[in-house]
Design an enzyme around this catalytic site. Structure first.
Site, PDB file in Angstrom:
ATOM      1  N   HIS A 118      69.349  -5.093 101.118  1.00 19.19           N
ATOM      2  CA  HIS A 118      69.607  -4.255  99.943  1.00 19.19           C
ATOM      3  C   HIS A 118      69.350  -2.779 100.242  1.00 19.19           C
ATOM      4  O   HIS A 118      69.995  -1.903  99.674  1.00 19.19           O
ATOM      5  CB  HIS A 118      68.801  -4.722  98.724  1.00 19.19           C
ATOM      6  CG  HIS A 118      67.328  -4.638  98.847  1.00 19.19           C
ATOM      7  ND1 HIS A 118      66.541  -5.694  99.261  1.00 19.19           N
ATOM      8  CD2 HIS A 118      66.461  -3.622  98.594  1.00 19.19           C
ATOM      9  CE1 HIS A 118      65.274  -5.337  99.256  1.00 19.19           C
ATOM     10  NE2 HIS A 118      65.194  -4.073  98.860  1.00 19.19           N
ATOM     11  N   CYS A 155      86.605 -16.971  75.881  1.00 14.78           N
ATOM     12  CA  CYS A 155      86.161 -17.952  74.888  1.00 14.78           C
ATOM     13  C   CYS A 155      87.219 -18.197  73.814  1.00 14.78           C
ATOM     14  O   CYS A 155      87.053 -19.058  72.952  1.00 14.78           O
ATOM     15  CB  CYS A 155      84.866 -17.473  74.234  1.00 14.78           C
ATOM     16  SG  CYS A 155      85.026 -15.883  73.372  1.00 14.78           S
TER      17      CYS A 155
END
Length: 277
Positions: free
Chosen positions: A115, A216
């Site tokens: 990272h 959805c």
């Protein structure tokens, strides 16, 4: 037959003038940017995919970022992996990183930490889509996966770097007061004053969701902006950074280039509370 605009463009060039796009291309070539040139330091884009269904656009996102001439690396959360196959990304496998890669190269003190290495490499950290869960982690400084760790160690005082996030979630989640609070927290990072009293670089750009039919089945706000619009936002950010490096901006982007490219930024930004229904 050429249009009036085309004729005017030729006339301008015959008189020694160049268009704005030509001037930009000239600057990019001289700086080692653009088509046919080696990638310049201000063209490195680290794109992160998180656990929103909009991560199904991961391949399209990477493809269009590369088409702009950016150097691209990718990282993703374990939840994002449900929506695309990392092997399908048009990148060298060495430039695609999941959580399992975080400590793979590390065995002792002095070894590279992924990272940190990604944070050093990237000029723009693009999180698209930014899920509600990862937004909450970023706003609260949590760092339990690779994407969150990159954000946590980002240097927000470095005006040569930029974070761009594109939230994407269900309408009810987007309109939640938690989302309002977390987006405001990210926006506030742009306006903090460090101890010496100078403004921090306004280093986070939030691309507000759009209204459309969601996964959805509901219709409402919460969809990630179109991929082309997200890529254009990265392009504009890199242009601002490039022009700022040429001394064409006021300190920390509080005018000058930002005004020229995006219009004047408000002195303080706050997301409205949820609209309700």
């Amino acid at each position: 037959m050429a249009s009036d605009g085309e004729g005017e463009g030729r006339a301008m060039r015959s008189n020694g003038w160049t268009t704005r796009s030509e001037e930009r291309s000239k600057r990019e070539i001289e700086a080692g940017e653009g088509d046919g040139a080696a990638a310049a330091p201000t063209r490195n884009v680290l794109v992160a995919f998180t656990g929103s269904v909009a991560s199904i656009k991961a391949v399209e996102m990477v493809t269009k970022l590369r088409a702009k001439g950016f150097a691209v690396k990718a990282c993703y959360t374990s939840s994002a992996a449900r929506f695309f196959d990392a092997a399908d990304l048009p990148l060298d496998p060495a430039d695609v990183h999941g959580d399992d890669d975080e400590w793979r190269r590390w065995s002792g003190k002095g070894d590279p930490v992924l990272h940190v290495e990604l944070r050093r490499w990237a000029d723009v950290f693009l999180v698209a889509p930014l899920s509600a869960n990862t937004l909450a982690k970023m706003a609260n400084g949590l760092s339990d996966n690779l994407v969150a760790c990159v954000f946590r160690c980002w240097d927000f005082t470095d005006e040569r770097k930029r974070v761009i996030v594109a939230p994407a979630m269900n309408t009810w989640m987007y309109e939640s007061p938690f989302t309002t609070k977390h987006l405001n927290t990210l926006a506030a990072l742009c306006n903090m004053r460090p101890p010496e009293g100078r403004y921090r670089n306004p280093a986070i750009e939030i691309l507000e969701p759009i209204e459309k039919t969601l996964a959805c089945g509901e219709v409402g706000d919460g969809a990630m902006q179109e991929v082309d619009d997200v890529v254009d936002a990265v392009d504009r950010a890199l242009l601002r950074m490039h022009l700022r490096g040429e001394g064409m901006d006021t300190p920390f982007g509080l005018g000058g280039v930002d005004k020229m490219v995006n219009g004047p930024p408000p002195p303080e930004y706050a997301y409205p509370m949820n609209k309700g229904r």
